[in-house]
Structure formats: structure tokens, C-alpha cells
Design a protein around this motif. Structure first.
Motif, PDB file in Angstrom:
ATOM      1  N   THR A 301      43.526  36.793  35.795  1.00 24.22           N
ATOM      2  CA  THR A 301      42.607  37.690  35.159  1.00 24.22           C
ATOM      3  C   THR A 301      41.379  38.579  36.682  1.00 24.22           C
ATOM      4  O   THR A 301      41.307  39.964  36.110  1.00 24.22           O
ATOM      5  CB  THR A 301      41.381  37.008  34.422  1.00 24.22           C
ATOM      6  OG1 THR A 301      42.947  35.972  32.735  1.00 24.22           O
ATOM      7  CG2 THR A 301      40.378  37.771  33.416  1.00 24.22           C
ATOM      8  N   LEU A 302      41.036  37.847  37.216  1.00 23.24           N
ATOM      9  CA  LEU A 302      39.834  37.745  38.078  1.00 23.24           C
ATOM     10  C   LEU A 302      40.350  38.893  39.162  1.00 23.24           C
ATOM     11  O   LEU A 302      39.790  40.229  39.296  1.00 23.24           O
ATOM     12  CB  LEU A 302      39.530  37.242  38.702  1.00 23.24           C
ATOM     13  CG  LEU A 302      38.228  35.743  38.389  1.00 23.24           C
ATOM     14  CD1 LEU A 302      37.560  36.928  39.063  1.00 23.24           C
ATOM     15  CD2 LEU A 302      38.482  35.782  37.076  1.00 23.24           C
ATOM     16  N   LEU A 303      41.957  38.708  39.229  1.00 22.05           N
ATOM     17  CA  LEU A 303      42.563  39.821  39.820  1.00 22.05           C
ATOM     18  C   LEU A 303      42.733  41.246  39.131  1.00 22.05           C
ATOM     19  O   LEU A 303      42.132  42.108  39.854  1.00 22.05           O
ATOM     20  CB  LEU A 303      44.144  39.414  40.626  1.00 22.05           C
ATOM     21  CG  LEU A 303      45.262  40.681  41.429  1.00 22.05           C
ATOM     22  CD1 LEU A 303      43.895  40.860  42.972  1.00 22.05           C
ATOM     23  CD2 LEU A 303      46.654  39.757  41.171  1.00 22.05           C
ATOM     24  N   ALA A 304      43.179  41.395  38.249  1.00 25.10           N
ATOM     25  CA  ALA A 304      43.266  42.546  37.586  1.00 25.10           C
ATOM     26  C   ALA A 304      41.935  42.847  37.323  1.00 25.10           C
ATOM     27  O   ALA A 304      41.789  44.422  37.071  1.00 25.10           O
ATOM     28  CB  ALA A 304      43.549  42.612  36.714  1.00 25.10           C
ATOM     29  N   ALA A 305      40.772  42.474  36.826  1.00 22.04           N
ATOM     30  CA  ALA A 305      39.660  43.272  36.743  1.00 22.04           C
ATOM     31  C   ALA A 305      39.052  43.750  37.794  1.00 22.04           C
ATOM     32  O   ALA A 305      38.857  44.619  37.688  1.00 22.04           O
ATOM     33  CB  ALA A 305      38.495  41.941  36.387  1.00 22.04           C
ATOM     34  N   GLY A 306      39.577  42.481  39.252  1.00 26.40           N
ATOM     35  CA  GLY A 306      39.577  43.619  40.172  1.00 26.40           C
ATOM     36  C   GLY A 306      39.832  44.311  40.503  1.00 26.40           C
ATOM     37  O   GLY A 306      39.453  45.800  40.959  1.00 26.40           O
ATOM     38  N   LEU A 307      41.107  44.932  40.544  1.00 28.40           N
ATOM     39  CA  LEU A 307      41.950  45.772  40.204  1.00 28.40           C
ATOM     40  C   LEU A 307      41.779  47.018  39.738  1.00 28.40           C
ATOM     41  O   LEU A 307      42.061  48.580  40.214  1.00 28.40           O
ATOM     42  CB  LEU A 307      43.762  45.828  40.240  1.00 28.40           C
ATOM     43  CG  LEU A 307      43.632  44.803  41.456  1.00 28.40           C
ATOM     44  CD1 LEU A 307      45.302  44.366  40.766  1.00 28.40           C
ATOM     45  CD2 LEU A 307      43.914  45.810  42.893  1.00 28.40           C
ATOM     46  N   LEU A 308      41.502  46.406  38.447  1.00 27.68           N
ATOM     47  CA  LEU A 308      40.835  47.937  37.154  1.00 27.68           C
ATOM     48  C   LEU A 308      39.291  48.502  37.173  1.00 27.68           C
ATOM     49  O   LEU A 308      38.912  49.442  36.843  1.00 27.68           O
ATOM     50  CB  LEU A 308      41.331  47.664  36.332  1.00 27.68           C
ATOM     51  CG  LEU A 308      42.520  46.735  35.451  1.00 27.68           C
ATOM     52  CD1 LEU A 308      42.824  45.934  34.617  1.00 27.68           C
ATOM     53  CD2 LEU A 308      43.169  48.198  35.724  1.00 27.68           C
TER      54      LEU A 308
END
Ligand code: BES
Ligand code: MN
Ligand code: ZN
Length: 503
Positions: A301-308
Motif C-alpha cells: 500500500t505504501l509503495l502504491a501510495a508513493g508511486l501514485l
């Protein structure tokens, strides 16, 4: 698989395969009628012979005559028209692409986003189609020597069709954000599928650091010494049976204003759960490498939040330990002093998840979070109650629980609420300490949450038990055997709903 979008007529694009959706018993749509005409009634014949009925996930491949631009047509059933929602679309896309795996196709065209679904825009239908398609192609091949053959399993490219040219831009946006979301789900699946011999707490911390570098957020790892100095007695109690050093992984995504209180996500990170001295039976113990699926979901989730670049402040906390029996392991009857100061009588060393979560929940209070959501493969009782089709949700704030349930319905990771009435607190009262870590057999999922409740006192908190949903023992419509990556899409859907309330 490279993804693009187009508003062209499905029958006018040259392609290796045209993917069309069909409602159950609904073959008179303009698209399907036209297809049937060009193919001299081949579809009607298949329907009449019972070969294809449009049931959810049913697939029929027709090889096309030369007047069609598509070399073949793949029909996928989406089920009854009045039940069509985004999850049915996701599943159909998963089945369709699943049927093409290994065929080494070049460019396919997918008309699934053209299907009408009330109250959805093109972006949402493209997102669901892409999720089903990309996630169905996931495999964990790292340790297979024939992986080279398996890697190019999906077609090289896919063109997603939308109705009108003015929908192209939102469709393209949906493609790019969904690709990143699926990347994060795949990472979570990889972390869960990794075997225990590789997956030490410090290995998990390394993976979290790598995700932080990719998503451009911060990662701090707190080791045993610091945990001991600060008094993480419950976490360290669980860890003391393993030679591997435990740690607490802290992830921080700063997407909102600096003074905005963060949302805290806590994920259980038991890299292997043998049960400790209260040893688990041998059968299926191998699956307990998935006991860090909550942590994997938080990292994803953190990865996606960062990428997005989600415009929101987020922190992720993963207590990472291994639960093994040994001469140094905690015993049934031991009393631990948790970070909060509350003492815990450990009656069963296999109820370790709540112990590490107790300290992690206490720890996140330092960040004065707006709210906290924890995810954990916490109880076998949850598998008994809900099986693999829903995670359990419990909490001390009904509006948070409601929003999570809503997010789950939209993304296909469903939640079902269980009560957290104070009556259950009796079951976890200890004779000799403040709390005991088991509440007996009745309502095992609820008493685990009742145990966590005092550690979340004073903050809005929801607990999600993913014991039944984190692991597939057989393939699903868009997931293979093994880790499912559950939680990533759920949390993102929830976070997006609060970051952009009107979407
Ligand atoms: N990790 C397990 C729960 C679990 C079981 C997850 C099956 C996924 C599939 C957890 O640590 C555990 O062992 N819980 C015990 C608690 C009991 C001793 C109170 C359980 O559920 O049996
Ligand atoms: Mn356990
Ligand atoms: Zn466990």
C-alpha cells in the motif's frame, strides 16, 4: 503486457484476439449480433449446443473468417446482466486473459470496458478490467528453473476499448494508475510467497527499504536493542524463540501538508509462525510463511501510495518477528510487560500476532494519527467463520468500519463486520495479569480484536483479520495459488476515497 486505449470500432482493429464480454443469456447486443452475422451464426450455434452460455468466467474461442480484422474472438461470460458490477468485470477479465496465457499473442483488443454497468464511468471499468487482466498473469517463478518459459505468459500488448473519444484521457490515466496498483499487489504476493528460509525479519526490512526507494518514501528499521531499550516487551517475547533478530519497520509517506495528522497502517509481520512452544500440527504448517501478509499489504500500500503520489500523510508499521519453539522461547504461563505498560499472561504462544500488534498499536500513538487500521492473519477462527471470500472487520469507530466495508465492495476485497461488544472483554481477563492472550474457542476472531482494543484506546481504530483471504489454496479468477496480496487494493480504495472524496 503493454496497455493502451482506443475508441475505435472493435471490429475494425487488426488484432491477434478480440476479447468480448457476453451477458448470460444475452446475446442480442449490437456487438454480438454483428459478430454472429459476420461469422455465419457461429455464436448462435455455440449457444444452442450448450457450448457457451455467458455464465461468469465461461470462455469460448472462435477462429475468425478472413473478413474480420481479429484472427480470433474470445467470448467471456460476465454472468447475468442485472448482477454485473465491477467485480464481475474484474473476474471476467481475469478468466479471459487466463485463457490466453502461454499463447504468446502479440496485440489483443479488449472490449470489456464497453459493457454497461450502472453508476460507473469508463475509468472505473478500465481499472477493473486492467486489474483482472494483469493480476491473472501473476506467477511466483523465482525458484523455478523453467521460469524463462513462464515469464512471457500474457500477450505482449492489450488495447482497452472505450465508447467515446472524450473518455480516452481518463482511460489512459486509469491504465497508468492501475498498472502501479497491480505492481504493488504483485509485490505483496511475492513477499507472501517467499519461503521462510529466505524470509527473515531483516530480509523483510530490506524489501521494505527497496519499496521505499521505488516509491520515494521513508523507511526506518528499529532493531532488537532499541526495541529492548524502549520496552517492546510483547514483541520481544514472541521473538525470543528465534535466532533471527526481530525488528519494527516504519514507513512514512508524506503526501499531504506537513501539519496533517497521518493515517497509520499496521501489518502483522510474523515471517513464520510455527506456534512456538504451543507448537502447531505439522499438516499445512508450511503455509504459515504467509503470516506476514498483513505486513506485505502495508508495504504494498505504501509503495502504491508513493508511486501514485497520494495527497495524504501515511505511516506504515510492521512488527517483524519469527515465532519458533526453542530453549529460549516464551512458555505458556509467562507474563510479558508490553510497551503500553499493560501486562499480558501468555496462555498460548501460538496467539502471537496480537502480542506484536499490541506493541505496534501502542507505538503508532506517538504519531498522533488521524486513525489506524491494522491488518493481520490473526485467527484460524476467522477462516472458520468467513472462509476465503471475506475478511473480518472490527473496530471502535463505526464510520471508519463503514467506509472500509464500502471500499471493499468497490474493489472486490470484501469485508464483513463482527461485533466488538464489551461482553467479550470477560474472555480475555487474566487471573494474574492485566490481560491474557487467548479467549478460548468461542468467538476467536472477536476475542483477538477485544485483546487489541485497549491498546488502541483513544484513537479511531479498525482491525481487519485476513487469515482466510491472504492465501489461495486453489487459483481464483484473477489470482493463482499462494499469496493473494489482499489488503493492498482495499486500503488504496479506502485512502483514495478520503483523499478525493468525490470520485
Ligand atoms: N497465524 C495464526 C492464525 C492463522 C491460522 C492464520 C490459519 C492463517 C490461517 C495465528 O497466529 C494463530 O495461530 N492463532 C491461533 C490463536 C489461538 C491460539 C487463540 C488460532 O487461530 O488458532
Ligand atoms: Mn500463531
Ligand atoms: Zn500467527
Amino acid at each position: 503486457m503493454e496497455l493502451k486505449t482506443s475508441a475505435k470500432d472493435p471490429f475494425k482493429i487488426k488484432t491477434a484476439c478480440l476479447i468480448l464480454g457476453a451477458w448470460e443469456k444475452g446475446f442480442s447486443t449490437p456487438l454480438l449480433s454483428k459478430l454472429d452475422q459476420t461469422m455465419q451464426g457461429a455464436l448462435q450455434k455455440a449457444v444452442r449446443s450448450g457450448e457457451f452460455g455467458g455464465k461468469q468466467g465461461e470462455v469460448l474461442i472462435l477462429h475468425s473468417p478472413s473478413e474480420l480484422q481479429a484472427q480470433k474472438v474470445l467470448l467471456v461470460g460476465v454472468g447475468p446482466r442485472n448482477q454485473l458490477d465491477l467485480e464481475q468485470l474484474r473476474r471476467a477479465a481475469g478468466r479471459a486473459l487466463g485463457a490466453l496465457i502461454g499463447q504468446r499473442l502479440s496485440q489483443v483488443v479488449c472490449a470489456l470496458p464497453l459493457l454497461e454497468i450502472p453508476q460507473t464511468g469508463a475509468a472505473a471499468r478500465v481499472q477493473a478490467t486492467v486489474e483482472g487482466s494483469l493480476l491473472s498473469g501473476y506467477r511466483f517463478t523465482r525458484y523455478q528453473s523453467h521460469k524463462a518459459q513462464q515469464q512471457t505468459i500474457l500477450p505482449k500488448g492489450m488495447t482497452l476499448l472505450v465508447e467515446r473519444p472524450n473518455e480516452l484521457e481518463q482511460a489512459e490515466q486509469a491504465i497508468s494508475s492501475t498498472t502501479q496498483i497491480c505492481r504493488a499487489v504483485s509485490l505483496a504476493r511475492d513477499l507472501v510467497n517467499e519461503p521462510g528460509n529466505v524470509k527473515s525479519p531483516s530480509w523483510l526490512a530490506d524489501q521494505a527499504r527497496a519499496a521505499a526507494a521505488e516509491g520515494e518514501f521513508n523507511c526506518t528499521v528499529i532493531g532488537r536493542q532499541d526495541l529492548a531499550r524502549d520496552g517492546f516487551g510483547a514483541l520481544l517475547g514472541v521473538a525470543q524463540g528465534s535466532e533471527r533478530e526481530p525488528c519494527l519497520i516504519l514507513l512514512e509517506h508524506q503526501g499531504g501538508p506537513a501539519d496533517q495528522a497521518p493515517i497509520a497502517l499496521v501489518g502483522k509481520g510474523v515471517v513464520f509462525d510455527a506456534g512456538g512452544i504451543s507448537l502447531k500440527p505439522a499438516e499445512k504448517m508450511d503455509e504459515m510463511k504467509m503470516d506476514m501478509a498483513g505486513g506485505a499489504a502495508v508495504i504494498g500500500t505504501l509503495l502504491a501510495a508513493g508511486l501514485l503520489k497520494l495527497p495524504i500523510n501515511l505511516i506504515g508499521v510492521i512488527p517483524a518477528v519469527e515465532n519458533l519453539p526453542s530453549g529460549s522461547a516464551i512458555r505458556p504461563g509467562d507474563i510479558l510487560t508490553s510497551l503500553s505498560g499493560k501486562t499480558i499472561e501468555v496462555l498460548n504462544t501460538d496467539a502471537e500476532g496480537r502480542l506484536i500488534l499490541a506493541d505496534a498499536l501502542t507505538y503508532v500513538k506517538r504519531f498522533a494519527p488521524r486513525l489506524v487500521v491494522d491488518l493481520a492473519t490473526l485467527t484460524g477462527a476467522c477462516v472458520i467463520a468467513l472462509g476465503q471470500h471475506a475478511s473480518a472487520v472490527l473496530g471502535n469507530d463505526q464510520s471508519l468500519v463503514r467506509q472500509l466495508i464500502k471500499a471493499g465492495e468497490g474493489c472486490g476485497e470484501r469485508l464483513w463486520q463482527l461485533p466488538l461488544w464489551s461482553e467479550y472483554d470477560q474472555q480475555i481477563k487474566s487471573d494474574v495479569a492485566d490481560l491474557k492472550n487467548t479467549g478460548g474457542r468461542p468467538a476467536g476472531t472477536i476475542t483477538a480484536a477485544a485483546f487489541l482494543k485497549p491498546f488502541a484506546e483513544g484513537i479511531k481504530w479498525a482491525h481487519i483479520d485476513i487469515a482466510g483471504t491472504a492465501w489461495n489454496d486453489k487459483p481464483g479468477p484473477y489470482s493463482c495459488k499462494g499469496g493473494t496480496g489482499v489488503g493492498v487494493r482495499l486500503l488504496l480504495a479506502y485512502l483514495q476515497s478520503i483523499a478525493q472524496p468525490r470520485r
